[in-house]
Design an enzyme around this catalytic site. Structure first.
Site, PDB file in Angstrom:
ATOM      1  N   TYR A 163       0.852  -1.195   0.000  1.00 13.59           N
ATOM      2  CA  TYR A 163       0.000   0.000   0.000  1.00 13.59           C
ATOM      3  C   TYR A 163       0.884   1.240   0.000  1.00 13.59           C
ATOM      4  O   TYR A 163       1.573   1.514   0.975  1.00 13.59           O
ATOM      5  CB  TYR A 163      -0.915  -0.042   1.224  1.00 13.59           C
ATOM      6  CG  TYR A 163      -1.858   1.128   1.398  1.00 13.59           C
ATOM      7  CD1 TYR A 163      -2.072   2.080   0.404  1.00 13.59           C
ATOM      8  CD2 TYR A 163      -2.578   1.271   2.584  1.00 13.59           C
ATOM      9  CE1 TYR A 163      -2.946   3.134   0.581  1.00 13.59           C
ATOM     10  CE2 TYR A 163      -3.457   2.317   2.777  1.00 13.59           C
ATOM     11  CZ  TYR A 163      -3.635   3.242   1.775  1.00 13.59           C
ATOM     12  OH  TYR A 163      -4.507   4.285   1.974  1.00 13.59           O
TER      13      TYR A 163
ATOM     14  N   LYS B  28      -1.686  -1.143  -3.877  1.00 11.58           N
ATOM     15  CA  LYS B  28      -2.656  -0.050  -3.881  1.00 11.58           C
ATOM     16  C   LYS B  28      -1.856   1.232  -4.031  1.00 11.58           C
ATOM     17  O   LYS B  28      -1.100   1.616  -3.133  1.00 11.58           O
ATOM     18  CB  LYS B  28      -3.474  -0.033  -2.585  1.00 11.58           C
ATOM     19  CG  LYS B  28      -4.452   1.136  -2.506  1.00 11.58           C
ATOM     20  CD  LYS B  28      -5.140   1.179  -1.156  1.00 11.58           C
ATOM     21  CE  LYS B  28      -6.037   2.416  -1.052  1.00 11.58           C
ATOM     22  NZ  LYS B  28      -6.637   2.562   0.299  1.00 11.58           N
TER      23      LYS B  28
END
Length: 297
Positions: free
Chosen positions: A135, A163
């Site tokens: 992330y 992400k």
């Protein structure tokens, strides 16, 4: 290994009037998300207020979402921690609970070097057998995982997804190119734009309030219907903007309350939306026709 695709909701955590995790509301919320057509669920991200929760509460939320989803959609559990050993423990527990994957921010205070970041993710990967969604959110993590480093992380066995939460949508292209396809990209902020650049998914905050519509955005792009997808995105940009920025937790909770699914207030130091924000949430619900309907409500 699981193949994650589509729009995944970065879930809020419902709290009751006493500020405790509201399990019945969380279960209803999971059912509604899935019945609305969402492709996957990610509890215990930043929107889920994981930093303001005890270890027992984190375990409770993870277990509740995994059990309630019951394999209907993939569930990735946020297992971020500053200490690599803690991230390993959380990730192992998520796997034991039945998670399909984990989502992990880099250590967010110690400003680690590239070598330290590689060690962090490799250590987590070596400890589990499910995919890791790296992330990247430099605005909150104080670390920017740029495409060349992401390509290096893609050499770690379980680091299969990222992400990407910056406004530089061309990073989707660069990550795909530099990792030679090993790292699949989920947009974090730029949903429609990331899809157009080749992202396989969107880890989305707006789908808290509009799971069906945000899932359909992916379906339209994959079907090559870009004009329709763009129109759908443009229609929902007022809502997308409302749950962006500093008030993303409070805004999302205000939106759900206006839709008929009260999920409580954010935990301090976050403040709930004031009267103006609550009124704006109600206007969005009316203008976009947002509503809560579940077979189990």
């Amino acid at each position: 290994m699981a193949d994650f695709r589509g729009t995944y909701t970065i879930m809020v955590t419902p709290f009751d009037a006493e500020g405790n995790v509201d399990v019945p509301t969380l279960e209803r919320y999971v059912d509604w998300q899935i019945e609305s057509g969402i492709h996957g669920l990610i509890p215990l991200g930043s929107t889920g207020e994981f930093m303001s929760m005890s270890d027992d509460e984190i375990a409770l939320v993870a277990r509740t979402v995994i059990d309630r989803a019951a394999g209907r959609v993939p569930v990735l559990i946020g297992t971020t921690a500053e200490d690599t050993r803690a991230a390993v423990r959380l990730s192992r527990r998520a796997e034991a609970q039945g998670a399909d994957g984990v989502m992990v921010l880099p250590p967010f205070y110690c400003t680690p070097t590239d070598d330290e970041l590689f060690l962090h993710y490799r250590t987590i990967s070596d400890a589990i057998g499910i995919p890791i969604m790296v992330y990247n959110n430099p605005a909150v993590a104080n670390v920017d995982l740029k495409p060349p480093l992401v390509a290096r992380l893609s050499q770690i066995d379980n680091c299969r997804y990222i992400k990407e939460s910056t406004l530089e949508v061309t990073r989707v292209r660069d990550i795909m190119r530099l990792s030679e396809g090993r790292m699949a990209v989920f947009g974090g902020i730029m949903g429609f734009e990331s899809y157009v650049e080749g992202a396989v998914g969107w880890a989305a905050v707006p789908s808290n309030g509009a799971p069906g519509e945000m899932a359909r955005l992916y379906d339209l792009v994959m079907a090559g219907q870009l004009a329709e997808a763009r129109a759908l995105a443009f229609k929902h940009f007022p809502m997308i903007d409302f749950v962006a920025g500093q008030s993303y937790v409070a805004g999302t909770k205000a939106l759900l309350a206006a839709m008929g699914l009260p999920v409580g207030a954010p935990r301090p130091p976050r403040l709930p939306m004031g009267a103006e924000g609550i009124a704006a949430a109600k206007r969005l619900v009316d203008e976009l026709g947002l509503k809560i309907q579940t077979a189990t409500a």
